[in-house]
Scaffold this motif. Sequence first.
Motif, PDB file in Angstrom:
ATOM      1  N   UNK A 112      44.746  28.051  39.729  1.00 51.41           N
ATOM      2  CA  UNK A 112      45.059  28.281  38.314  1.00 51.41           C
ATOM      3  C   UNK A 112      45.124  29.774  38.008  1.00 51.41           C
ATOM      4  N   UNK A 113      44.126  30.530  38.456  1.00 46.44           N
ATOM      5  CA  UNK A 113      44.140  31.970  38.177  1.00 46.44           C
ATOM      6  C   UNK A 113      45.268  32.657  38.931  1.00 46.44           C
ATOM      7  N   UNK A 114      45.611  32.139  40.123  1.00 49.14           N
ATOM      8  CA  UNK A 114      46.738  32.725  40.864  1.00 49.14           C
ATOM      9  C   UNK A 114      48.035  32.534  40.088  1.00 49.14           C
ATOM     10  N   UNK A 115      48.276  31.323  39.637  1.00 53.90           N
ATOM     11  CA  UNK A 115      49.525  31.047  38.906  1.00 53.90           C
ATOM     12  C   UNK A 115      49.591  31.773  37.574  1.00 53.90           C
ATOM     13  N   UNK A 116      48.460  31.886  36.914  1.00 51.80           N
ATOM     14  CA  UNK A 116      48.458  32.431  35.564  1.00 51.80           C
ATOM     15  C   UNK A 116      48.393  33.954  35.527  1.00 51.80           C
ATOM     16  N   UNK A 117      47.659  34.572  36.454  1.00 48.32           N
ATOM     17  CA  UNK A 117      47.427  36.016  36.375  1.00 48.32           C
ATOM     18  C   UNK A 117      47.994  36.801  37.556  1.00 48.32           C
ATOM     19  N   UNK A 118      47.744  36.331  38.773  1.00 49.76           N
ATOM     20  CA  UNK A 118      48.098  37.128  39.954  1.00 49.76           C
ATOM     21  C   UNK A 118      49.583  37.033  40.281  1.00 49.76           C
ATOM     22  N   UNK A 119      50.136  35.833  40.321  1.00 49.64           N
ATOM     23  CA  UNK A 119      51.539  35.658  40.707  1.00 49.64           C
ATOM     24  C   UNK A 119      52.521  36.379  39.782  1.00 49.64           C
ATOM     25  N   UNK A 120      52.346  36.326  38.449  1.00 48.99           N
ATOM     26  CA  UNK A 120      53.287  37.077  37.597  1.00 48.99           C
ATOM     27  C   UNK A 120      53.242  38.584  37.850  1.00 48.99           C
TER      28      UNK A 120
END
Length: 144
Positions: A112-120
Motif C-alpha cells: 500500500x505504501x509503495x503504491x501510494x507514496x514510493x511508486x509515484x
Amino acid sequence: MSHDSFPPHDPPHLTYPWQPPPPPEPAPAARRPADRAPLGHHSDLRLLRGAYRRQRRVATLTALGYFVLFLVLSAYAPSLMTHRVGPGLPAGLLLALLQLPVALLAIALYEHTARRHVDPLAERIRKQVALDARRATRHGEASR
C-alpha cells in the motif's frame, strides 16, 4: 624507503624504448551549465529515499514488533500465555497463530505504501531522467 620520498604524480616510465609516449590527457569537454541541480542532489531523490525508508520501517515494525511482543509475553507473562481463551486453546497458541495474519498485514502495508507514496515518486524521477537524457542528446547533436 619511505613512500613520502616519491613525488605524488610520477610520469609513467616506458618499459621498452620503441614504445610511443602515452597519449596526452584529453581536455575536459565544455559542458553546458545545468538548468537545475544534478540528480544526486535533487529534492525528489531525497523524498524518494525518505518514503522508501518509512515504508520499510512500517512494514518491519509491524511484523517484528508483533513477534517481539509475543516473545516478551512468553518470557514475562507465562500465566497470560497459558490462560485458556477457548476450549483447549491457550492464549499463547492463539497469539502464535496470529503471526501469519500479522505478517500478511505487514506485506499489505508495504504494498500500500509503495503504491501510494514510493511508486509515484519513482515514476516522476524516471520521467525526469528520460527528459534530461533527451535534452542532453539533442544538445549533443546541436553542438556538432
